[in-house]
Design a protein around this motif. Sequence first.
Motif, PDB file in Angstrom:
ATOM      1  N   PRO A 392       7.891 -24.837  16.051  1.00  0.00           N
ATOM      2  CA  PRO A 392       9.148 -24.086  15.977  1.00  0.00           C
ATOM      3  C   PRO A 392       9.125 -22.996  14.912  1.00  0.00           C
ATOM      4  O   PRO A 392       9.969 -22.103  14.911  1.00  0.00           O
ATOM      5  N   SER A 393       8.163 -23.060  14.011  1.00  0.00           N
ATOM      6  CA  SER A 393       8.056 -22.031  12.984  1.00  0.00           C
ATOM      7  C   SER A 393       7.165 -20.897  13.437  1.00  0.00           C
ATOM      8  O   SER A 393       7.091 -19.860  12.793  1.00  0.00           O
ATOM      9  N   GLY A 394       6.459 -21.136  14.525  1.00  0.00           N
ATOM     10  CA  GLY A 394       5.474 -20.155  14.956  1.00  0.00           C
ATOM     11  C   GLY A 394       6.087 -19.108  15.856  1.00  0.00           C
ATOM     12  O   GLY A 394       7.249 -18.754  15.739  1.00  0.00           O
ATOM     13  N   GLY A 395       5.287 -18.613  16.771  1.00  0.00           N
ATOM     14  CA  GLY A 395       5.840 -17.606  17.650  1.00  0.00           C
ATOM     15  C   GLY A 395       5.108 -17.626  18.968  1.00  0.00           C
ATOM     16  O   GLY A 395       4.099 -18.329  19.138  1.00  0.00           O
ATOM     17  N   ASP A 441      16.882 -24.584  18.825  1.00  0.00           N
ATOM     18  CA  ASP A 441      17.699 -25.788  18.894  1.00  0.00           C
ATOM     19  C   ASP A 441      17.138 -26.841  17.936  1.00  0.00           C
ATOM     20  O   ASP A 441      17.869 -27.539  17.239  1.00  0.00           O
ATOM     21  N   PHE A 442      15.814 -26.898  17.900  1.00  0.00           N
ATOM     22  CA  PHE A 442      15.152 -27.849  17.018  1.00  0.00           C
ATOM     23  C   PHE A 442      15.437 -27.529  15.550  1.00  0.00           C
ATOM     24  O   PHE A 442      15.828 -28.392  14.766  1.00  0.00           O
ATOM     25  N   MET A 461      22.428 -17.770  15.560  1.00  0.00           N
ATOM     26  CA  MET A 461      21.414 -17.223  16.466  1.00  0.00           C
ATOM     27  C   MET A 461      21.361 -18.034  17.761  1.00  0.00           C
ATOM     28  O   MET A 461      21.275 -17.496  18.858  1.00  0.00           O
ATOM     29  N   TRP A 462      21.421 -19.339  17.603  1.00  0.00           N
ATOM     30  CA  TRP A 462      21.381 -20.215  18.780  1.00  0.00           C
ATOM     31  C   TRP A 462      22.567 -19.920  19.695  1.00  0.00           C
ATOM     32  O   TRP A 462      22.425 -19.859  20.916  1.00  0.00           O
ATOM     33  N   GLU A 463      23.715 -19.709  19.080  1.00  0.00           N
ATOM     34  CA  GLU A 463      24.907 -19.425  19.892  1.00  0.00           C
ATOM     35  C   GLU A 463      24.731 -18.135  20.685  1.00  0.00           C
ATOM     36  O   GLU A 463      25.143 -18.052  21.847  1.00  0.00           O
ATOM     37  N   LEU A 464      24.102 -17.133  20.058  1.00  0.00           N
ATOM     38  CA  LEU A 464      23.860 -15.882  20.771  1.00  0.00           C
ATOM     39  C   LEU A 464      22.908 -16.118  21.938  1.00  0.00           C
ATOM     40  O   LEU A 464      23.132 -15.625  23.052  1.00  0.00           O
ATOM     41  N   LEU A 465      21.847 -16.897  21.693  1.00  0.00           N
ATOM     42  CA  LEU A 465      20.892 -17.193  22.763  1.00  0.00           C
ATOM     43  C   LEU A 465      21.559 -17.976  23.882  1.00  0.00           C
ATOM     44  O   LEU A 465      21.317 -17.751  25.064  1.00  0.00           O
TER      45      LEU A 465
END
Lengths: 597, 887
Positions: A392-395, A441-442, A461-465
């Motif tokens: 989750p920290s990666g990309g 989410d994680f 950010m999650w809410e925007l997604l």
Amino acid sequence: MKVAVGMNSCSLAAGAQHIYDHIEKKLKGSEIELKKVGCVGMCYREPLVDVIEDNTSTITTYGSVTEDMVDRIFEEHLMDGKPIEEWVVKRDWYEDGVRKTWDVDEYFSKQRKLIMENSGYIDPESIEEYLENRGYEALKRALKMKPEEVIDAITRAGLRGRGGAGFPTGLKWKFTREATGEEKYVVCNGDEGDPGAFMDRNILEGDPHRVIEGLTIGAYAVGASKGFFYVRAEYPLAVKRLTTAISQARKHGMLGRNILGSDFSFDAEIKEGAGAFVCGEETALLASIEGRRGMPRPRPPFPAQKGLWNKPTCVNNVKTLSSVPWIIRNGWEAYASIGTGKSRGTTIFAFAGKIRRGGNVEVPMGITLRELIEEVGGGTEKGVKAVQIGGPSGGCIPERLFDLPVDYESITSTGAIMGSGGMIVLDKDTCMVDVAKFFLDFTVKESCGKCTFCRLGTKRMWELLDSITSGRGKEEDLHELEELALTVKSGALCGLGQTAPNPVLTTLKYFRDEYTAHIEKRCPAKVCRDLIKYEVIGEKCTGCRACALVCPTGAAVGERQKVHTISIEKCIKCGRCYEACKFDAIEIKDLGAEQDG
Amino acid sequence: MVKLIIDKKEVEVEEGTTILEAAKKLGIEIPHICYDERLEPTGSCRLCLVETNGVLVTSCTYPVREGMEVVTENERTNTARRKAIELMLSDHDVECITCEKSGSCLLEKYAYELGVKPAHKEKHVYPIFKNELFSLDKNRCILCGKCVQVCKDIQQCNVLDFAYRGMNTRISTPFNREFKASGCVFCGNCLSVCPTGAIVENNRKGKGREWELKKTETVCPYCGVGCSITLHTRDNRIVKVSSSESSLNEGWLCVKGRFGFDFVNSEERLKKPLIRENGVFREATWDEALSYVASRLKEIIKDHGSDAVGGFASAKCTNEENYLFQKFMRCAVGTNSVDHCARLCHAPTVVGLAKAFGSGAMTNTIEELENAECIFIIGSNTTETQPVTALRIKRAKAKGAKLIVVDPRKTELAELADLYLQINPGSDIALINAIMAVILKKGLEDKRFIEQRAEGFEALRAHLLSLDLGDALRITGVKREEIERAAELYAGSRRSSIVYCMGITQHICGTENVLALADLAMLCGMVGKESTGVNPLRGQCNVQGACDMGALPEFFTGYQKTDDEKAVEKFEMAWGTKLSRTRGLSIEEVIHGAEAGEIKALYVMGENPVISDPNSERTIRALKSLALLVVQDIFLTETAELADVVLPAACFAEKEGAFTNTERRVQRLRKAIEPPGEAKEDWRIICDLSSRMGYGMSYKNAEEIMQEIASLTPSYNGISYERIAIKGLQWPCPSKEHPGTRYLHKDGFSRGKGRFYCVNHRDPAELVDEDYPFILSTGRVLYHFHTGTMSRKSRGINEIFPGAIVEINPEDANRLLIGEGDRIRITSRRGSVVANARITERVREGMMFMPFHFREAPANRLTNDVLDEEAKTPEYKISAVRIEKCY
């Protein structure tokens, strides 16, 4: 002849215990020895059973073994000495004392086993087997060196932190050694929390003594007399095997007072994590060992200056420490000769996601992503779209960049991070916006709540997604998302917060078109439920009722042998009808266009 | 030193300084919310982000480096700050129009400064978590974490912490239990650091916006710590109380100092003089009341002599008032029989330390305790009686100091101690002698100090070596190893500090107890140095000052003796009248004298002997037999109810003056509001009365009185209102240039050389027997003060601790079938009271403890009025009692 069964968590999940019990029953009364080993990394072929020849030590490995297969292996191979070639997935033999490996998938041909040299070959609960395989030889050698010489060897080897940040290990040791303070600590970070990552678990379960040896050498180098293994409690088997190994090491004088008769005394204990991802962050981890709530604190001061109970503390990842014995045993030159640029040696990845060969692979630094994913991992069935590297920290790195070499700098240049080794391979059926939301989410749930940016920024950010994936997104949301992501990245307190926006930023960078499509109320991968609908293709439907029988809400209906229909109002888009239909008569379509119309 | 550049300006600061502190030096204020210089920086709010080397770092945590360049404000930092505020507001109940904090809320301030508007986002809705004194509104919390830090690191109660994760993180008590059930001591220090309206006092709601409140810097009227407090008032009412971060108490207060002020605006305050007529009170004018008192006093003096009149001054009144009171008694009445409640507590300290050192006050400073290596606490329940001093002790412990606690009762500090000696009540001398004997045997004494600074050592040595350690073990009930360990810790540390209180003084051998402690300190050279000393903790806001002012029969101001002819002549000259040479009577002697008919009149200013003095039945009998009892107070106390005349006085918030705290610090008291009705400052009442008695007193204001005090008192010579405006001055302060004295006896003792005394254990006056098989000790609890006159008027505090309790050991309770909360009757040879049982291991078997604050169950009905011969302090700590369950 000996029989060995892989008994790591991955093996047990695949039913290895039954196979082991079955073999044990079969072997009752025979002279054939049965033993447990760790995982060789071929998790996708578990359960694995090895047959080892006494004189040549040749190992024949059978994969995906069932009880019936055991019966035949017993009859033909063990009794009659005839291997069942069609079931053999791997074979190891020795040439001039060097192990050679062949495998049916060519899974191992590009791998280079340093850290995992013993994994899957020795019994992790036997210090004797570790000793037979040159175990604790490095410790013996290190204790004859000056601590500074040990640090020098690690520095020259070019070993960097395998927890993900890639800080030069030798330098970290040097800082800790030079920090003022009589009492110092070393800590092994085994709080592997990335979803889809299981490298550390594999080592701790398969070769725990190597980690102890690495930590002890580290303690000697930095001048620590006390160490901790911080292992997450969700790894009970790793904890159990490490506990056994520690007590064996103490009995054998590898831990405790005057180790191996030297002046050096050191002991270590296990501290189990309590299920917080953030405790993988070193300052939170230290807080947790101290018995406080696992929350990070700003650095500097770094743990090397002020760590456990404000004493200088060196925190290293399991893989980093596991590399140490090999380097000391074989010399820093040998290690430095592997790899590329500023990234030397090997590293381990855990394959997960849509990839064909899920498992652990150890590869030299500098291998390209394409070689790694396509050749070693076997690609995916539906074609690779991208890889999420570093958890989750990666990309997300898109397939078109797969010719990049795997090294810290190249990976960072894409906007992702090397991370600890989690590699989730995504195929054409994956929606990248949905993936970003999944990882966010994680982090939203795992944020410790201390700093404003991580606690609230990730959630917003999650809410925007969420709004984008459900078709409520607007063009300006993308701008807000990007701005927020950049602020969180540069302004959050710890590594968790600073890297949490990476999945969003990289998908925005490489898959912006998918975001735009969602704003236009389309999910190109047909994943986001609010943007799709299931429809019956009349020409193909035979009226078999399969869809109607599995539909949990009664949305799919129809009479036998007549074309069925799916009600948009009732459908919850679980996809069960789609999977149940044997005639490909159900298709997924965009919902957006029609709604607008 | 490190040089760096901040906003293009060079600055040089010490290594380890943070960027934020360095910027402050340049006058650059970096926005911050979670940072508080009294706490370890956490970097959680992210508002103080600055740019250095291309990255954003939190300036509150980042240490400066040589040559670093820092930009404190640019577009990047502003964006980050705006985002941070935007995010905080996005989960904040933006109700500024009804929020108590509006006007001093940091979130509001920065939102305004950065121009951030609240966005409409999904927010939490948490119920408001209210306790008896304050409320936690999590909807307004921005999780800066300062309350958690204060609770953990300062108060060390660990009640508040973060719970849950991510967005769901919130401040919580353990398992969300009520505060009362979580170990909260209601200090409200969490509230004092809250940057928003998340934690606020219940009492202040609706009483005024921040900007409408008038602030007055003054001193807390409760215990002897002398915390600086700020009264926030509006419309002559106290709205809330805070304390400045830069004060000596660093802004930390205790439950009483923060919440115990309902009494000031209480409806029950006395507003008019009262005269008893036909057995009942009627309101009177000042003129009438004072004329009546003056004429009655004159009559009594004429008929029975001046020594038939006694006066009790007050440890709760100002220095100026105590000075005038004793001047009144000595000049207008003509007697030395003036005393006050120091007699009931630290008189043995005044006598004992004066004998050993030459000066009877706390030798060192509260602040110094923090740097002690060993703190020897004997007979002091510091966390409850001087809570803010206890914070220093706890912090010393956190820094590694060794804590030795000696107490028959297992106090909070005993739980925290490295070594706890649960001695038998009244065995202090046996213990201290034994410790000294061990020190000598181990050769741990400070030979140089003894030789150069003390006298009488050989006698002490012979005395100690003649003692049998076995006897000491039997008498004290502690183990040999414990005594040895105590000796090693105390004598073996570089800076050891003795802290003691009523457990030492309230015995028939109180003075000898104090002498033993002085012996111990001198033996190890632990006096006259920083962070050492013999430190009596004084119990009332101005008990030190009342002593200093000569509200004692044997002393004029500054301990100038009344039996020293030169001193008497000095005061006769200054006061322009002939003074009595007759020895004055102490409190208990006056009470006993009244009972015997020798004392005819008593003038009581701000004391409540009915509740505070031992053997209440006898006290009441004595007071009732007086021909004239005048009580001057702020409430109709239990003592005032017996008076012939009651004079309404102004309380601490309604007058100017000075208090002297436990560490000899003279501090300014300031007027915040007007007194109720016709109530007047005590000093005005005394002046008026004195003039009517024929001894004229006229002062323009309190300051003029202080000038007179300074001119007559060597140790106060250098003290003036101007000089004590900010942090006060510690006496001795002999001249206008003198900076005051942090710790006493640095280069020499006040009496020249320190003197060792040989003292021996004596049994308490009353021992247990078949009829009275329990030992009862009395004392205070955290929530109440003295006779409860002030603290019990605070509704919230009274809800937390509503009434009398008696502590009893579980074994005893079991044996007598007593359950928690049962009503039990406690009876001594002198009387009987009923209280609720509190079953606790804090007291050992055979022992009980009872607070004395409660008029409905006055513990002093039970206590023994036997006195320490020298200091005349009663043995409150030991009474033999029996108990029975009430059905």
